[in-house]
Design a protein around this motif. Structure first.
Motif, PDB file in Angstrom:
ATOM      1  N   ALA A 341      17.328 -24.973  32.326  1.00 41.79           N
ATOM      2  CA  ALA A 341      17.498 -26.262  33.005  1.00 41.79           C
ATOM      3  C   ALA A 341      16.335 -27.187  32.695  1.00 41.79           C
ATOM      4  O   ALA A 341      16.509 -28.387  32.472  1.00 41.79           O
ATOM      5  N   LYS A 344      16.799 -28.842  29.501  1.00 40.19           N
ATOM      6  CA  LYS A 344      17.938 -29.758  29.414  1.00 40.19           C
ATOM      7  C   LYS A 344      19.115 -29.167  28.643  1.00 40.19           C
ATOM      8  O   LYS A 344      19.715 -29.819  27.777  1.00 40.19           O
ATOM      9  N   TRP A 346      21.964 -28.353  30.074  1.00 36.06           N
ATOM     10  CA  TRP A 346      23.196 -28.644  30.792  1.00 36.06           C
ATOM     11  C   TRP A 346      23.250 -30.120  31.165  1.00 36.06           C
ATOM     12  O   TRP A 346      22.265 -30.838  31.029  1.00 36.06           O
ATOM     13  N   GLU A 348      22.901 -33.321  33.490  1.00 32.58           N
ATOM     14  CA  GLU A 348      21.728 -33.576  34.331  1.00 32.58           C
ATOM     15  C   GLU A 348      21.842 -33.058  35.762  1.00 32.58           C
ATOM     16  O   GLU A 348      20.871 -32.488  36.283  1.00 32.58           O
ATOM     17  N   ASN A 351      21.027 -29.398  35.632  1.00 30.67           N
ATOM     18  CA  ASN A 351      19.606 -29.199  35.332  1.00 30.67           C
ATOM     19  C   ASN A 351      18.745 -29.413  36.570  1.00 30.67           C
ATOM     20  O   ASN A 351      17.800 -28.648  36.833  1.00 30.67           O
ATOM     21  N   SER A 355      16.484 -26.215  38.305  1.00 29.10           N
ATOM     22  CA  SER A 355      15.031 -26.292  38.147  1.00 29.10           C
ATOM     23  C   SER A 355      14.287 -26.387  39.471  1.00 29.10           C
ATOM     24  O   SER A 355      13.067 -26.541  39.486  1.00 29.10           O
ATOM     25  N   ARG A 471      18.798 -33.571  25.149  1.00 24.62           N
ATOM     26  CA  ARG A 471      19.296 -32.261  25.554  1.00 24.62           C
ATOM     27  C   ARG A 471      18.713 -31.168  24.668  1.00 24.62           C
ATOM     28  O   ARG A 471      18.451 -31.362  23.483  1.00 24.62           O
TER      29      ARG A 471
END
Length: 482
Positions: A341, A344, A346, A348, A351, A355, A471
């Motif tokens: 995550a 990046k 996935w 947003e 993520n 995280s 990403r």
């Protein structure tokens, strides 16, 4: 446009945060508002080794994996594990060098992305994700068998309970988990020591039997273990001590990772090899006959050498070893999701959720997403999925070995890191062995894993690569190289 990696660049705000963290060591590491989140450094070599050895689970390996080797290799089992341990030195050297060169909670995928390209790193991540979701519940379901002397439980219910317990433990501070798993590990080592002492005390044959290459055949006949059978057995023996890779996943939370990651990896391999190999030698010498050895009923041998009370004690220690492994695997695997995550991988919103760090500095959402589905998977038939993990682990190690061959190109050649001896011969040897291991897997498992890998490649081509500026930005925290 070529794909590039983006290291974490320190800012004035992050420097101030680092200074504040130094004054308050118990506070979690907080990044600048727009910077990547970092895990808290809280463990050294001792804590990291306790956690990593716990992931190897030498006692559960001894009681679960080794009997399968006895059934096919007989007296050659100890020799095969010894050869596998020697080959694991090459694996450990690769992890030690890459883990200090690229110390990231992403583990293999961060190392491979940095050195072999972002697509290769993405495929390694997908392979590791398969292992993340499947292996812990498969191991947890074995708990019921070793609790049987005390209480009879449904394997699925017992496995789900272990996964939920491991999830709760994974939400705690990593230093606390190191001590929890350390206590369980002591009992685990005691169980292995009891087996070794009893086996040596009841020796039925001499040391020469360790190379006699015999196994009990059908009808009471003795068959010869050929060299090819030993080579085939390496497909299992190679992974008997493979849990030392956990040290790389913990590299962001280790103090002085450049020094401590390599020490933890190599120390763990040495200790786990001894804990497993010595009892295997003792069992080989102490089995009453070749048929009993080939049967691989270690608990039965222990009871015959002593009494039922000792056998019950050993079984309970193995059950604790499995619980211990569950805790460490949830800790390790949650770090993989957290790192993906942060890098990046996935959309947003996903993520942002993955995280999140809890009050103890652990990635709590990622921990729940590993542990809770794992409890659910305990009620699913995992035979095919377990075979898929074997292919996944082999493929992942193969790509790590390739990355090790590329670790001394360009600027990486001058980056301060622990460097393996006999490079590049050891990575080349490892690639050859693991390629052979892949050829020994079932076709259906290869096809399933290949299909999942193909789908992951499609996700890369359609979503990640067109957004390469925003990403899959594999990062290594700047202070991780210190």
């Amino acid at each position: 446009m070529t794909d590039t990696l983006r290291p974490v660049q320190p800012s004035a705000a992050s420097a101030a945060s680092a200074a504040s963290a130094a004054e308050a060591p118990d506070a979690p590491d907080l990044p600048a508002p727009d910077g990547p989140r970092k895990l808290k450094r809280s463990i050294g070599v001792v804590g990291g080794t306790l956690l990593t050895i716990s992931c190897v689970t030498p006692a559960s390996t001894l009681f679960v994996v080794v009997p399968d080797l006895f059934s096919t290799l007989g007296t050659a089992t100890a020799l095969t594990i010894a050869v596998g341990s020697l080959l694991c030195i090459a694996v450990a050297f690769c992890y030690s060098e890459l883990g200090t060169l690229i110390p990231s909670a992403g583990g293999e995928y961060a190392m491979v992305s940095t050195l072999a390209g972002r697509l290769a790193g993405w495929l390694v991540f997908v392979l590791s994700l398969l292992v993340v979701m499947i292996v812990p519940p498969v191991i947890a379901m074995g708990t019921a068998d070793y609790l049987a002397p005390v209480v009879h439980l449904n394997p699925s219910m017992a496995g789900a309970g272990v996964m939920l317990l491991a999830t709760l433990a994974g939400l705690l501070d990593l230093r606390a988990n190191a001590w929890i798993t350390g206590v369980f590990l002591v009992l685990e080592v005691v169980a292995a020591a009891v087996v070794a002492v009893l086996g040596f005390a009841h020796s039925e044959r001499g040391a020469g039997s360790l190379v006699s290459m015999e196994v009990a055949g059908q009808g009471g006949h003795t068959d010869t273990v050929t060299a090819m059978l030993v080579v085939s057995g390496l497909a299992i023996a190679l992974f008997v001590t493979q849990g030392f890779s956990t040290a790389v996943y913990l590299s962001e939370e280790m103090e002085n990772p450049r020094r401590n990651v390599a020490r933890t990896v190599l120390t763990t391999l040495a200790i786990s090899a001894v804990i497993i190999l010595v009892p295997v030698i003792a069992i080989t010498l102490g089995a009453s006959d070749l048929a009993e050895l080939t049967g691989g009923d270690i608990s039965g041998m222990v009871a015959a050498w002593s009494n039922s009370a000792v056998g019950t004690f050993v079984s309970l220690c193995v059950a604790l070893a499995i619980i211990n492994a569950g805790i460490v695997m949830v800790i390790q695997n949650s770090r993989v999701l957290f790192a993906s995550a942060r890098d990046k991988a996935w959309p947003e919103p996903v993520n942002n959720v993955l995280s999140k760090l809890g009050r103890f500095g652990s990635p709590w959402v990622a921990t729940l997403l590993v542990g809770v589905p794992g409890a659910v998977l305990c009620f699913v038939d995992l035979d095919t999925l377990y075979g898929i993990t074997g292919v996944s682990v082999t493929g992942m190690y193969l790509l790590v070995a390739v990355a090790a061959l590329l670790a001394r190109r360009g600027t990486h050649a001058h980056t301060p890191a622990w460097r393996m001896p006999l490079w590049p011969a050891l990575p080349v040897l490892l690639i050859a062995v693991l390629a052979y291991v892949l050829t020994q897997q079932e076709t259906s498992h290869l096809l399933w894993t290949g299909g999942i890998t193909a789908a992951a490649t499609l996700y890369w081509a359609l979503y990640l690569r067109p957004r390469r500026e925003s990403r899959w930005l594999v990062t290594v925290p700047e202070d991780a190289r210190a």
